[in-house]
Structure formats: C-alpha cells, structure tokens
Design an enzyme around this catalytic site. Sequence first.
Site, PDB file in Angstrom:
ATOM      1  CG  ASP A  37      -0.205   0.049   2.525  1.00 55.54           C
ATOM      2  OD1 ASP A  37       1.014  -0.234   2.520  1.00 55.54           O
ATOM      3  OD2 ASP A  37      -0.830   0.368   3.546  1.00 55.54           O
ATOM      4  CG  HIS A 230      23.443   5.595 -16.744  1.00 54.16           C
ATOM      5  ND1 HIS A 230      22.519   5.232 -17.715  1.00 54.16           N
ATOM      6  CD2 HIS A 230      23.879   6.824 -17.105  1.00 54.16           C
ATOM      7  CE1 HIS A 230      22.419   6.202 -18.606  1.00 54.16           C
ATOM      8  NE2 HIS A 230      23.226   7.177 -18.259  1.00 54.16           N
ATOM      9  CG  ASP A 247      25.592  13.329 -13.705  1.00 51.16           C
ATOM     10  OD1 ASP A 247      24.808  14.283 -13.507  1.00 51.16           O
ATOM     11  OD2 ASP A 247      25.706  12.757 -14.799  1.00 51.16           O
ATOM     12  CG  ASP A 258      22.259  16.636 -16.298  1.00 50.64           C
ATOM     13  OD1 ASP A 258      22.962  16.122 -15.411  1.00 50.64           O
ATOM     14  OD2 ASP A 258      22.025  16.085 -17.388  1.00 50.64           O
ATOM     15  CG  HIS A 337      28.903  10.132 -22.869  1.00 51.89           C
ATOM     16  ND1 HIS A 337      29.069  11.483 -23.070  1.00 51.89           N
ATOM     17  CD2 HIS A 337      29.721   9.801 -21.838  1.00 51.89           C
ATOM     18  CE1 HIS A 337      29.945  11.958 -22.201  1.00 51.89           C
ATOM     19  NE2 HIS A 337      30.367  10.946 -21.443  1.00 51.89           N
ATOM     20  CG  HIS A 341      20.948  15.544 -22.373  1.00 47.08           C
ATOM     21  ND1 HIS A 341      20.172  16.265 -21.492  1.00 47.08           N
ATOM     22  CD2 HIS A 341      21.941  14.992 -21.628  1.00 47.08           C
ATOM     23  CE1 HIS A 341      20.669  16.149 -20.272  1.00 47.08           C
ATOM     24  NE2 HIS A 341      21.748  15.388 -20.323  1.00 47.08           N
ATOM     25  CG  HIS A 348      18.260  12.848 -20.864  1.00 44.85           C
ATOM     26  ND1 HIS A 348      19.196  12.593 -21.828  1.00 44.85           N
ATOM     27  CD2 HIS A 348      18.903  12.683 -19.685  1.00 44.85           C
ATOM     28  CE1 HIS A 348      20.358  12.272 -21.259  1.00 44.85           C
ATOM     29  NE2 HIS A 348      20.188  12.318 -19.949  1.00 44.85           N
ATOM     30  CD  GLU A 372      26.178  15.003 -20.556  1.00 37.76           C
ATOM     31  OE1 GLU A 372      26.465  14.054 -19.819  1.00 37.76           O
ATOM     32  OE2 GLU A 372      25.009  15.403 -20.753  1.00 37.76           O
ATOM     33  CE1 TYR A 376      32.745   9.016 -17.756  1.00 32.74           C
ATOM     34  CE2 TYR A 376      32.799   8.957 -20.156  1.00 32.74           C
ATOM     35  CZ  TYR A 376      32.327   9.517 -18.979  1.00 32.74           C
ATOM     36  OH  TYR A 376      31.452  10.571 -19.022  1.00 32.74           O
ATOM     37  NE  ARG A 394      28.834  12.644 -16.909  1.00 34.96           N
ATOM     38  CZ  ARG A 394      28.863  11.441 -16.367  1.00 34.96           C
ATOM     39  NH1 ARG A 394      29.660  10.497 -16.859  1.00 34.96           N
ATOM     40  NH2 ARG A 394      28.105  11.148 -15.328  1.00 34.96           N
ATOM     41  CD  GLU A 396      25.732  16.899 -17.367  1.00 30.28           C
ATOM     42  OE1 GLU A 396      24.761  16.700 -18.106  1.00 30.28           O
ATOM     43  OE2 GLU A 396      25.966  16.220 -16.350  1.00 30.28           O
TER      44      GLU A 396
END
Length: 423
Positions: A37, A230, A247, A258, A337, A341, A348, A372, A376, A394, A396
């Site tokens: 619930d 991710h 991130d 972002d 990548h 975006h 996104h 960004e 890696y 990274r 960004e």
Amino acid sequence: MIKEDEYAKRRTALVKKLQKHSVTVFFSAKPKQRSNDTEYPYRQNSNFYYMCGFKEDNAALVIVKGEKKSKTYLFVQKKDELLELWTGKRLGKKEAQKVFDIDVICTTDTFDKKITELLQSKLHIYFDFSMQDERLDKLKKLTSHLGSHENIAQKVGAQRLCKSNGEIKLIKKALSITKEAHHLAMKKAKALHTEGELQAEIEYVFKKRGAYNDAYTSIVACGNNANTLHYIKNDEYLKNGELILIDAGCEYDYYASDITRTIPVSGKFTSAQKELYSMILSVEKEIIGMVKAGVMRSDLQKKSEELLCEGLVTLGVLKGDVAKLIKHKKHKKYYPHGIGHWMGIDVHDEAPYKDKKGKEIPLMSGMVMTVEPGIYIGESDMSVPKRFRGIGIRIEDDILVTKDSCENLSQDIFKEIKDIESL
C-alpha cells in the site's frame, strides 16, 4: 513559477498546429505503486504539466478544435474528505475554476460521458502514444472510427525546444541550489567515509532549499566506479588519492538542472589526474565556445570527438594518427556518449533532435542543452599508462543558446582545479 497566462499561450500555439474538427486529450500521470500500500512520490506527466500546470493525479486536459473556434476542458478529481484524509487536500472543481484560465472545469467522474459527447462529429484525435494507461486504451476503442490518430507528444515536444523567460528563471533557480550542493560536496568530501554520505549531503541541500525532487538519481562514483556511466549504487568507501565523479542536479518547480563535477577525495589532484582533467576541461570550454544559434549539435559532437582523441594521443592513452583512430572509432572506448542533450521539464527533455523529414534541427535561441565531455579509463585496461587506469572524469554544464553566442547557466559552479582545491 510559470504564470497562468503562459500556459494559455502554450495551448493557443498548440491549437494552431491541430487539424480542424479534432479532439486532443492529455492524461495526468498515474501514481506508481512501490509495494503493497505504498507509492512512489507522485510526479506529473511532463507534457500534461507543460500544457496546463496542474499537479494532481486522476486528471485530464481536453482541447476541442472546431471549424473556427476551440474550447479547452480540464477534468479534476472532485473533493472527497475520506480520500483527502489519506492522500492530502485536492483542489476540486470550484477552486480550479479560480486558478486556471480554462474554458470549462469538470470533475473526473464525468470524463467518459463528456468525452463521448465531445467526440461527436469530429474527424481527428490526438493523444500521447507513449502512455501506458487503461484510460488511453478506452479512448482508442472509443475513437477507432475516426479518420486519423496522431501523436500529440511530437507537437508538444517541438514547442518545448525553446524556453521562455519564465522557464529559464526556474532552471537558474534549480542551478543556484545545485551550485550550493556541489560546493558543499567539494568542502566535505575529505571528511566523509562513503559515497552515500556524500550523496546525503548533496540531497540535504536540495530539500533544504525547496527542491524536493532530484532531477534524476544522483551519481556519486569514487575511483573506478566512475567508469560505470550510470552508477547509482553509491555505497562504497571514498578512497584517498581517488577522484569522485558527482553527477547530481535538483528539480525546482518541475524544471531540471544537470551538473557533473569530478573532484579529488583528498582535496588535491594527482599529476595524472590533473593532466587528464585539464585536457577534458579545455575541450569542454572549446565546445561551449562554439554554441550559438544555427550551429548543428552533430558538429559539436564531431568536434568534441576530435579534440578528446587528440588529447588522448598527447597523453599516450591512444597511439596513432588521430584521423585514423576516429575513423575506426578507437576513441569511443573512452568517450562512448554524446556531447549533450536538451534539458527543461525533464532532465533529458522530451524534444526532437530531427524534424519531420528526418533532418537535424539546428540550435535555436532559447534552447537549453548540456555540454558534457568525459573520458573513462577502466582499472583493468592494460593498454594505457598505469597512472591513468581507474580514472573516470566528466565535466558537465547547462548552456542556454542565444542568437549570437550562449550563456553558461552553471558557470558559477567551480570546475577549475585551483577553485576546487581551494574548497
């Protein structure tokens, strides 16, 4: 906060793109059950929210376009003291009439009867094809005889490409909160023990400053964890001498931020970390410098790949001729990548990258996009110098496209090595 007249203008602009003798239906998001619930915190469907600003569930927005005129209906859940005891206050029909600049406010329990009535003598139906909802299934059956069924999400997505001044203000507000959170992370990382503790410090700032939702699940990845793009476990120890890729961005009144920053656990970058970080930062700055109306996003991607590949060759991570390496996509192992975006109501943003003919849409004034670049290098990659193994970086930022240039909306969030180390 977006003013009511802006929602009305959005609907007016949408109506111009609709066929005559048509009915357009937007449904609110359905609550999502977590277990038994309990439910996940409710978040409104983005396109529904974009067109009317109503945040409650069990609602619908209907736009009817005739030969010369159009009429808008908003269906809201009626007041129910028992239900409100469990789930909180509802606006109800009477209050909704005061708040929303909509022709007709109805209660949701009348939707089936009213939509059947509104569909009479109509030829076309618009709705969001992507929604998985029993309400949509019923609507499809009810409109199976109509001449055309079109996906309204594509038209709304095109409208969402360029942001209004009101939208940009909300994104800036989200970024002011995200700035505070990232700077706190830079200050506290050295004294904390786990990725999760650092995540908690970041998200505490979000909620303390009134951003009650994250724009996405925060990534706090120490050392080799940063090479999982991710990574959201955020449950390992912070190790001295390693970098942390963070991130994380908040959502303020439905508008996202972002941001990625990569910082040293110890407070000081090693020489290898500095070399790789400086190269990526210089690439990010050059790509941001290219952003302006008329530029193609694919050109930004191509340039970022060229620059990062050149940098990897200079550092000895890759060996050979840059042009040949790019031709054979050798750089993709380390930069898999895209350069960025669209961003807005969704991190996104659900806005198109190509037009109806499949042609790429150039950057336009008012668009907000991320830039960004990242590299890696897995800890088990024996093809690269040992000092670079296990490093993922990274950087960004969120960029507003203007007519002749761009504005880095997140420029106040530290990313220079000397500024990060100073905290």
